[in-house]
Design a protein around this motif. Structure first.
Motif, PDB file in Angstrom:
ATOM      1  N   VAL A   7       0.830  -1.196   0.000  1.00  0.00           N
ATOM      2  CA  VAL A   7       0.000   0.000   0.000  1.00  0.00           C
ATOM      3  C   VAL A   7       0.869   1.253   0.000  1.00  0.00           C
ATOM      4  N   LYS A   8       0.464   2.214  -0.818  1.00  0.00           N
ATOM      5  CA  LYS A   8       1.090   3.547  -0.814  1.00  0.00           C
ATOM      6  C   LYS A   8       0.053   4.559  -0.333  1.00  0.00           C
ATOM      7  N   ILE A   9       0.406   5.297   0.704  1.00  0.00           N
ATOM      8  CA  ILE A   9      -0.430   6.383   1.200  1.00  0.00           C
ATOM      9  C   ILE A   9       0.201   7.675   0.690  1.00  0.00           C
ATOM     10  N   CYS A  10      -0.508   8.374  -0.194  1.00  0.00           N
ATOM     11  CA  CYS A  10       0.066   9.550  -0.860  1.00  0.00           C
ATOM     12  C   CYS A  10      -0.560  10.835  -0.327  1.00  0.00           C
ATOM     13  N   GLY A  11       0.167  11.928  -0.532  1.00  0.00           N
ATOM     14  CA  GLY A  11      -0.342  13.228  -0.142  1.00  0.00           C
ATOM     15  C   GLY A  11      -0.275  13.488   1.347  1.00  0.00           C
ATOM     16  N   LEU A  12       0.758  12.970   2.012  1.00  0.00           N
ATOM     17  CA  LEU A  12       0.921  13.207   3.443  1.00  0.00           C
ATOM     18  C   LEU A  12       1.407  14.633   3.679  1.00  0.00           C
ATOM     19  N   THR A  13       0.834  15.279   4.687  1.00  0.00           N
ATOM     20  CA  THR A  13       1.182  16.682   4.926  1.00  0.00           C
ATOM     21  C   THR A  13       1.571  16.986   6.362  1.00  0.00           C
ATOM     22  N   ALA A  14       1.472  16.002   7.257  1.00  0.00           N
ATOM     23  CA  ALA A  14       1.729  16.268   8.677  1.00  0.00           C
ATOM     24  C   ALA A  14       2.420  15.070   9.318  1.00  0.00           C
ATOM     25  N   PRO A  15       3.175  15.295  10.386  1.00  0.00           N
ATOM     26  CA  PRO A  15       3.826  14.178  11.059  1.00  0.00           C
ATOM     27  C   PRO A  15       2.863  13.072  11.468  1.00  0.00           C
ATOM     28  N   ALA A  16       1.648  13.439  11.884  1.00  0.00           N
ATOM     29  CA  ALA A  16       0.669  12.424  12.280  1.00  0.00           C
ATOM     30  C   ALA A  16       0.276  11.544  11.096  1.00  0.00           C
ATOM     31  N   ASP A  17       0.280  12.117   9.878  1.00  0.00           N
ATOM     32  CA  ASP A  17      -0.018  11.324   8.681  1.00  0.00           C
ATOM     33  C   ASP A  17       1.028  10.234   8.491  1.00  0.00           C
ATOM     34  N   VAL A  18       2.291  10.625   8.607  1.00  0.00           N
ATOM     35  CA  VAL A  18       3.382   9.665   8.435  1.00  0.00           C
ATOM     36  C   VAL A  18       3.284   8.570   9.488  1.00  0.00           C
ATOM     37  N   GLY A  30       3.871   9.045   0.172  1.00  0.00           N
ATOM     38  CA  GLY A  30       4.049   9.984  -0.929  1.00  0.00           C
ATOM     39  C   GLY A  30       3.911  11.424  -0.496  1.00  0.00           C
ATOM     40  N   PHE A  31       4.781  12.262  -1.041  1.00  0.00           N
ATOM     41  CA  PHE A  31       4.765  13.698  -0.772  1.00  0.00           C
ATOM     42  C   PHE A  31       4.539  14.435  -2.091  1.00  0.00           C
ATOM     43  N   VAL A  32       3.613  15.389  -2.087  1.00  0.00           N
ATOM     44  CA  VAL A  32       3.188  16.066  -3.311  1.00  0.00           C
ATOM     45  C   VAL A  32       3.883  17.406  -3.452  1.00  0.00           C
ATOM     46  N   PHE A  33       4.428  17.640  -4.659  1.00  0.00           N
ATOM     47  CA  PHE A  33       5.038  18.925  -4.998  1.00  0.00           C
ATOM     48  C   PHE A  33       4.315  19.460  -6.229  1.00  0.00           C
ATOM     49  N   PHE A  34       3.145  20.040  -6.001  1.00  0.00           N
ATOM     50  CA  PHE A  34       2.313  20.576  -7.077  1.00  0.00           C
ATOM     51  C   PHE A  34       1.429  21.655  -6.475  1.00  0.00           C
ATOM     52  N   PRO A  35       1.702  22.930  -6.759  1.00  0.00           N
ATOM     53  CA  PRO A  35       1.030  24.026  -6.061  1.00  0.00           C
ATOM     54  C   PRO A  35      -0.494  23.994  -6.116  1.00  0.00           C
ATOM     55  N   ALA A  36      -1.079  23.431  -7.166  1.00  0.00           N
ATOM     56  CA  ALA A  36      -2.537  23.415  -7.280  1.00  0.00           C
ATOM     57  C   ALA A  36      -3.191  22.412  -6.336  1.00  0.00           C
ATOM     58  N   SER A  37      -2.399  21.527  -5.749  1.00  0.00           N
ATOM     59  CA  SER A  37      -2.951  20.477  -4.900  1.00  0.00           C
ATOM     60  C   SER A  37      -3.084  20.955  -3.454  1.00  0.00           C
ATOM     61  N   PRO A  38      -4.163  20.558  -2.768  1.00  0.00           N
ATOM     62  CA  PRO A  38      -4.270  20.867  -1.340  1.00  0.00           C
ATOM     63  C   PRO A  38      -3.259  20.089  -0.500  1.00  0.00           C
ATOM     64  N   ARG A  39      -2.549  19.174  -1.141  1.00  0.00           N
ATOM     65  CA  ARG A  39      -1.545  18.359  -0.447  1.00  0.00           C
ATOM     66  C   ARG A  39      -0.120  18.834  -0.739  1.00  0.00           C
ATOM     67  N   ARG A 195     -10.298  13.126   5.684  1.00  0.00           N
ATOM     68  CA  ARG A 195     -11.531  13.666   6.244  1.00  0.00           C
ATOM     69  C   ARG A 195     -11.897  14.989   5.578  1.00  0.00           C
ATOM     70  N   ALA A 196     -10.926  15.603   4.905  1.00  0.00           N
ATOM     71  CA  ALA A 196     -11.111  16.817   4.111  1.00  0.00           C
ATOM     72  C   ALA A 196      -9.911  16.873   3.167  1.00  0.00           C
ATOM     73  N   PRO A 197     -10.004  17.611   2.050  1.00  0.00           N
ATOM     74  CA  PRO A 197      -8.882  17.647   1.102  1.00  0.00           C
ATOM     75  C   PRO A 197      -7.570  18.039   1.780  1.00  0.00           C
ATOM     76  N   GLY A 198      -6.588  17.149   1.684  1.00  0.00           N
ATOM     77  CA  GLY A 198      -5.274  17.411   2.265  1.00  0.00           C
ATOM     78  C   GLY A 198      -5.151  17.060   3.734  1.00  0.00           C
ATOM     79  N   MET A 199      -6.228  16.562   4.341  1.00  0.00           N
ATOM     80  CA  MET A 199      -6.211  16.234   5.769  1.00  0.00           C
ATOM     81  C   MET A 199      -6.491  14.747   5.930  1.00  0.00           C
ATOM     82  N   LYS A 200      -5.454  13.980   6.230  1.00  0.00           N
ATOM     83  CA  LYS A 200      -5.600  12.541   6.364  1.00  0.00           C
ATOM     84  C   LYS A 200      -6.328  12.170   7.662  1.00  0.00           C
ATOM     85  N   ASP A 201      -7.011  11.037   7.601  1.00  0.00           N
ATOM     86  CA  ASP A 201      -7.747  10.509   8.739  1.00  0.00           C
ATOM     87  C   ASP A 201      -7.060   9.212   9.165  1.00  0.00           C
TER      88      ASP A 201
END
Length: 220
Positions: A7-18, A30-39, A195-201
């Motif tokens: 499994v790949k969990i992409c778009g992580l944005t916070a230590p709790a996500d990791v 996965g870490f996203v480098f694309f300004p249009a993305s909420p991640r 739970r919301a765009p860019g916010m992992k649950d």
């Protein structure tokens, strides 16, 4: 379905996500480098997150039609194991990125109908892995992470010369069926565990990995 589904969990944005992805048994983060993305992340933020990933979990940078300068900066600033190209990069660009940076490259290919399958064949000789995703609707601002699925029957029983990963509209509720229909041994999710765009649950991350584990008949 037997085998070890990774499994790949992409778009992580916070230590709790990791932490949640690692605890759930993810093989890739996965870490996203694309300004249009909420991640989207800065290089500095991604470096801090990557440094918290334990050995054995692959760290992937997702970019979209990135310039050499941006890729150079990402590779220099973030400890990575793989680059994911999620834009309109042609096969020669994929080969060039792979040669320039000395890292494995995963190329995303969007599917909507059978005609799109030929594009996978074009990229297989130059990529280390293929990400089989849902083709975004015309005019969509994001090339992925839209929560859209394609008809999984399009790739049922198909195999390519390089490893491949299934993405697009996957959730804890449908991932087992996706694995059953496609035979996928690798699964990618982003919006399906938010739970919301860019916010992992964390609970959805755990549920997703558990469902994939059950579908494979083995621990992740």
């Amino acid at each position: 379905m037997t085998g070890h589904v990774r499994v790949k969990i992409c778009g992580l944005t916070a230590p709790a996500d990791v932490a949640a992805a690692v605890k759930a048994g993810a093989a890739y983060v996965g870490f996203v480098f694309f300004p249009a993305s909420p991640r989207n992340l800065s290089i500095e933020a991604a470096r801090d997150l990557a440094l918290s990933v334990p050995p054995g979990v692959a760290k992937v940078a997702l970019t979209v039609d990135a310039s050499d300068a941006l890729l150079d900066a990402i590779v220099a600033g973030v400890p990575l194991d793989m680059l994911q190209l999620h834009g309109h990069e042609p096969p020669d660009r994929v080969a060039g990125v792979r040669a320039r940076h000395g890292l494995p490259v995963m190329k995303a290919v969007g599917l909507a109908d059978e005609a799109d399958l030929a594009r996978i064949d074009a990229y297989a000789p130059v990529a280390d892995q293929i990400l089989v995703d849902a083709r975004p609707p015309r005019g969509a601002p994001l090339p992925g992470g839209n929560g859209l699925a394609f008809d999984w029957r399009l790739i049922a029983g198909r195999r390519w010369s390089v490893p491949w990963m299934l993405a697009g509209g996957l959730t804890p509720d449908n991932v087992a069926e996706a694995i059953r229909l496609t035979g996928a041994q690798q699964i990618d999710v982003s919006s399906g565990v938010e739970r919301a765009p860019g916010m992992k649950d964390p609970a959805r991350i755990e549920a997703f990995c558990a469902a994939a584990r059950r579908a494979s008949g083995r621990d992740i």
